[in-house]
Design an enzyme around this catalytic site. Structure first.
Site, PDB file in Angstrom:
ATOM      1  N   HIS A  95     -11.483  -0.624   6.602  1.00  0.00           N
ATOM      2  CA  HIS A  95     -10.041  -0.748   6.462  1.00  0.00           C
ATOM      3  C   HIS A  95      -9.266  -0.023   7.577  1.00  0.00           C
ATOM      4  CE1 HIS A  95      -6.510  -0.626   3.336  1.00  0.00           C
ATOM      5  NE2 HIS A  95      -6.058  -0.697   4.569  1.00  0.00           N
ATOM      6  N   GLU A 153       0.798  -1.227   0.000  1.00  0.00           N
ATOM      7  CA  GLU A 153       0.000   0.000   0.000  1.00  0.00           C
ATOM      8  C   GLU A 153       0.839   1.289   0.000  1.00  0.00           C
ATOM      9  OE1 GLU A 153      -4.231  -0.518   1.634  1.00  0.00           O
ATOM     10  OE2 GLU A 153      -2.893  -0.929   3.323  1.00  0.00           O
ATOM     11  N   HIS A 155      -0.526   5.509   7.702  1.00  0.00           N
ATOM     12  CA  HIS A 155      -1.704   4.692   7.355  1.00  0.00           C
ATOM     13  C   HIS A 155      -1.841   3.593   8.406  1.00  0.00           C
ATOM     14  CE1 HIS A 155      -4.594   2.195   5.415  1.00  0.00           C
ATOM     15  NE2 HIS A 155      -3.742   1.192   5.322  1.00  0.00           N
ATOM     16  N   HIS A 166      -4.573   0.605  10.647  1.00  0.00           N
ATOM     17  CA  HIS A 166      -5.787  -0.217  10.772  1.00  0.00           C
ATOM     18  C   HIS A 166      -6.265  -0.218  12.222  1.00  0.00           C
ATOM     19  CE1 HIS A 166      -3.806  -2.730   7.290  1.00  0.00           C
ATOM     20  NE2 HIS A 166      -4.181  -1.529   6.883  1.00  0.00           N
TER      21      HIS A 166
HETATM   22 ZN   LIG Z   1      -4.077  -0.782   4.931  1.00  0.00          ZN
END
Ligand SMILES: [Zn+2]
Length: 321
Positions: free
Chosen positions: A212, A89, A108, A110
């Site tokens: 996500h 990603e 980023h 989760h």
């Molecule tokens: Zn991710």
């Protein structure tokens, strides 16, 4: 400790930057923002067309410059042809750097405390002054609307098309309410670092991702880490406050029931006694501005926390800073 891994670009050497990036990986793991997944990156101080992020390894175990890879902003390809495998990603990061010249660091995550707001339709808002940057409207980006043909539907941002779509969500054509870039441009230059230019900044500091997690963009490693940690804090506070409120007040409906019609509710409205108190537009602005000058304080604490924890090893040499 560095005085900042941006925006003082000309004063940041790569050695110092690497040490800061590895430390940031550890801090984000220590605070439950990253587990074995998720990542932080930083734009190169001497070349805005590239950025650095860890190789494909759990962030807590990243420890040396050998664990870091330089990527091209243009297409998220590795600068070195024989680079170690990277995160799928990384397009999240490359497309945000491409679209927003003022952004120098991206996280980023989760994080499980934020996931309920990615799937429930309940809007994440700022309930606490430490999260003024969240504003009163955190958009939820739904990847299902953007898969290019032939792409896997696995929710991963695995190409430039999906990365560009997520990046666009940080600055939609029409934005309402608290706008990050406007607050940025209103700040004194000694706080914001570089001369303000709203076109270089996103309108939102945080975007939630359906099913996500979330992504946050900032001007420095320290600011990106701060925003990630306090997005989690805000979500935890809101979740607990909603649970307490609902347990105390319950859900009360006022209206008429049609008994002959099988008990259907003919007309009713929910009593909303005890709604949560969110920050006002003015409070969002002023709280965010006030906290801008305090980022060094939590950063120093968070650095020390991971320094004394034997799980984390930072073997990057110190720079000349
Ligand atoms: Zn991710």
């Amino acid at each position: 400790m560095s005085a900042g891994y941006f925006p003082k670009r000309e004063k940041v050497g790569l050695e110092d930057l690497f040490k800061g990036l590895v430390t940031a990986c550890h801090i984000l793991h220590h605070h439950g923002i990253l587990d074995a997944y998720g990542h932080i990156s930083v734009r190169s101080p001497d070349n805005p067309a590239t950025f650095w992020m860890p190789r494909n390894r759990a962030p807590a175990l990243i420890s040396s410059p050998d664990d870091l890879i330089e990527y091209n902003v243009e297409d998220a390809s590795a600068v070195e042809k024989d680079a170690k495998p990277g995160y799928i990603e990384r397009y999240i990061h490359s497309e945000i750097y491409k679209r927003f010249p003022a952004i120098n660091s991206v996280v980023h995550s989760h994080c499980r405390d934020i996931l309920p707001y990615c799937v429930s339709g309940v809007p994440l808002k700022s309930t606490i002054h430490m999260a003024g940057f969240l504003g009163n409207n955190v958009p939820v980006w739904d990847i299902a609307q953007h898969y290019p043909s032939g792409s896997k539907h696995d929710l991963l941002v695995r190409n430039t098309t999906l990365g560009a779509s997520l990046s666009a969500a940080f600055k939609p054509t029409t934005s309402t309410g608290f706008i990050y870039s406007k607050v940025r441009s209103a700040l004194p230059t000694q706080i914001a670092g570089t001369p303000p230019d709203p076109s270089r900044d996103p309108d939102y500091a945080v975007i939630l991702m359906q099913g996500h997690g979330f992504t946050t963009a900032a001007r420095s490693i320290e600011e990106a880490v701060y925003q990630a940690v306090y997005t989690k804090e805000a979500a935890q506070t809101q979740t607990k406050a909603l649970a307490v409120r609902n347990a105390y007040y319950g859900q009360i409906l006022e209206g008429k029931i049609d008994v002959e019609g099988g008990g259907k509710i003919k007309s009713a409205k929910a009593k909303t006694e005890g709604d949560l108190k969110y920050l006002s537009e003015r409070e969002l602005h002023d709280a965010w501005e006030a906290n801008q000058s305090t980022l060094a304080r939590p950063w120093e604490l968070w650095c020390r926390e991971v320094e004394v924890n034997p799980l984390y090893r930072n073997e990057c040499p110190a720079g000349d800073d």
